[in-house]
Scaffold this motif. Structure first.
Motif, PDB file in Angstrom:
ATOM      1  N   ASN A 280       8.386   0.838 -12.929  1.00 23.67           N
ATOM      2  CA  ASN A 280       7.395   0.537 -11.985  1.00 23.67           C
ATOM      3  C   ASN A 280       6.421   1.616 -11.699  1.00 23.67           C
ATOM      4  O   ASN A 280       5.172   1.362 -11.665  1.00 23.67           O
ATOM      5  CB  ASN A 280       8.090  -0.043 -10.647  1.00 23.67           C
TER       6      ASN A 280
ATOM      7  N   PRO B  77       0.367   3.036  -5.003  1.00 25.08           N
ATOM      8  CA  PRO B  77       1.637   2.452  -4.240  1.00 25.08           C
ATOM      9  C   PRO B  77       1.444   2.875  -2.720  1.00 25.08           C
ATOM     10  O   PRO B  77       1.228   3.894  -2.216  1.00 25.08           O
ATOM     11  CB  PRO B  77       2.706   3.562  -4.659  1.00 25.08           C
TER      12      PRO B  77
ATOM     13  N   ARG C 275       7.681  -0.170  -0.646  1.00 25.33           N
ATOM     14  CA  ARG C 275       8.658  -0.695  -1.551  1.00 25.33           C
ATOM     15  C   ARG C 275       9.397  -1.991  -1.018  1.00 25.33           C
ATOM     16  O   ARG C 275       9.123  -2.059   0.328  1.00 25.33           O
ATOM     17  CB  ARG C 275      10.037   0.138  -1.997  1.00 25.33           C
TER      18      ARG C 275
ATOM     19  N   ASP D 213      15.458  -1.018  -2.666  1.00 25.36           N
ATOM     20  CA  ASP D 213      14.050  -0.509  -2.936  1.00 25.36           C
ATOM     21  C   ASP D 213      13.353  -0.903  -4.451  1.00 25.36           C
ATOM     22  O   ASP D 213      12.603   0.190  -4.745  1.00 25.36           O
ATOM     23  CB  ASP D 213      13.709   0.830  -2.530  1.00 25.36           C
TER      24      ASP D 213
ATOM     25  N   TRP E 152       7.969  -2.730  -5.714  1.00 27.21           N
ATOM     26  CA  TRP E 152       6.769  -1.832  -5.378  1.00 27.21           C
ATOM     27  C   TRP E 152       5.695  -2.663  -4.736  1.00 27.21           C
ATOM     28  O   TRP E 152       5.361  -3.742  -5.273  1.00 27.21           O
ATOM     29  CB  TRP E 152       6.208  -1.173  -6.409  1.00 27.21           C
TER      30      TRP E 152
ATOM     31  N   CYS F 199       7.361  -5.771  -9.907  1.00 30.51           N
ATOM     32  CA  CYS F 199       8.796  -5.214 -10.147  1.00 30.51           C
ATOM     33  C   CYS F 199       8.963  -5.706 -11.728  1.00 30.51           C
ATOM     34  O   CYS F 199       8.715  -6.746 -12.108  1.00 30.51           O
ATOM     35  CB  CYS F 199       9.731  -5.971  -9.426  1.00 30.51           C
TER      36      CYS F 199
END
Ligand SMILES: [Zn+2]
Length: 250
Positions: free
Chosen positions: A111, A122, A125, A130, A133, A174
């Protein structure tokens, strides 16, 4: 410089924090081979074709994202599974596999690597352990333009479901077969969901939620993490590394 099998397994185990994950297959050494490892081959899936390529490369260890012994699989060593294992054992090649720990790693993971190539920053999550992302495009693109960026990065045309002109800024992603997380992602404040595969329901959920859906290939979205891990091992441990990409249309 060769390392021992145990040193390599301990190093990767700590690096990827394998003990922190509940997974569907064992993470770490799956098939034991020779003790001294100087040359590693990485690839996405421990298919027979990848094993043959590793043999040709003179690999002491093959390190993959998709290994063997999945919870749902028949445990018997028959047919294609026998052939794969027989080839590994005959050449004394160690097989190491890292599934969810490799998806999740903050820098080398599938990811992280995919998001960085797509220009996603980013922000958080989501989903169990988690694994999903969340991130933003600094310069919002139309859904179609974002899909073209995905196509360029992965070298294959993705499946796209969404309004062509809708702006994409907040993205949930993901890698692999994460279509099951689309419901959870669609409840968040996002413009687009990106994963490897699709199921029939995603069309309706995309249309009714207004959230774009992109299925860019299970193999394609997971090609970067294992290569990054191999490069990291070459740099830090001094082993030789060859990454072999055997493209897969799925
Ligand atoms: Zn996968």
């Amino acid at each position: 410089m060769p390392v021992t099998r145990r040193e390599l397994e301990n190093y990767i185990g700590q690096l990827l924090a394998v003990d922190r994950f509940r997974d569907y297959a064992p993470n770490g050494l799956q098939v034991e081979g020779k003790d001294a490892i100087g040359r590693i081959v990485t690839g996405v899936t421990a298919s027979l074709a990848l094993i043959e390529a590793a043999i040709e490369q003179g690999a002491d260890a093959l390190i993959v994202h998709h290994g063997y012994f999945w919870k749902s699989e028949d445990p018997c060593i028959t047919r294609t599974k026998r052939t794969r294992l027989a080839r590994l054992l005959a050449h004394d090649i160690n097989l190491f596999a890292y599934h969810l720990p490799l998806d999740a790693h903050a820098e080398l993971g599938n990811n992280a690597q995919l998001g960085a190539r797509l220009g996603l920053l980013p922000t958080g999550r989501f989903a169990e352990q988690d694994l999903g992302w969340l991130g933003v495009q600094e310069q919002p693109l139309s859904f179609t333009a974002f899909a073209r960026r995905v196509e360029e990065v992965l070298g294959r045309a993705p499946l796209e479901i969404g309004e062509a002109d809708k702006l994409v800024q907040r993205v949930a992603w993901c890698t692999g077969g994460a279509q099951g997380y689309f419901h959870e992602a669609a409840a968040l404040d996002i413009d687009c969901f990106l994963t490897g595969e699709a199921s029939e329901f995603v069309t309706h959920l995309a249309n009714e939620s207004g959230i774009g859906y992109i299925a860019a290939g299970h193999h394609a979205t997971e090609q970067f993490g294992i290569a990054a891990l191999g490069e990291h091992l070459a740099t830090t441990l001094g082993v030789e590394h060859v990454h072999i990409d055997l493209p897969n249309p799925v």
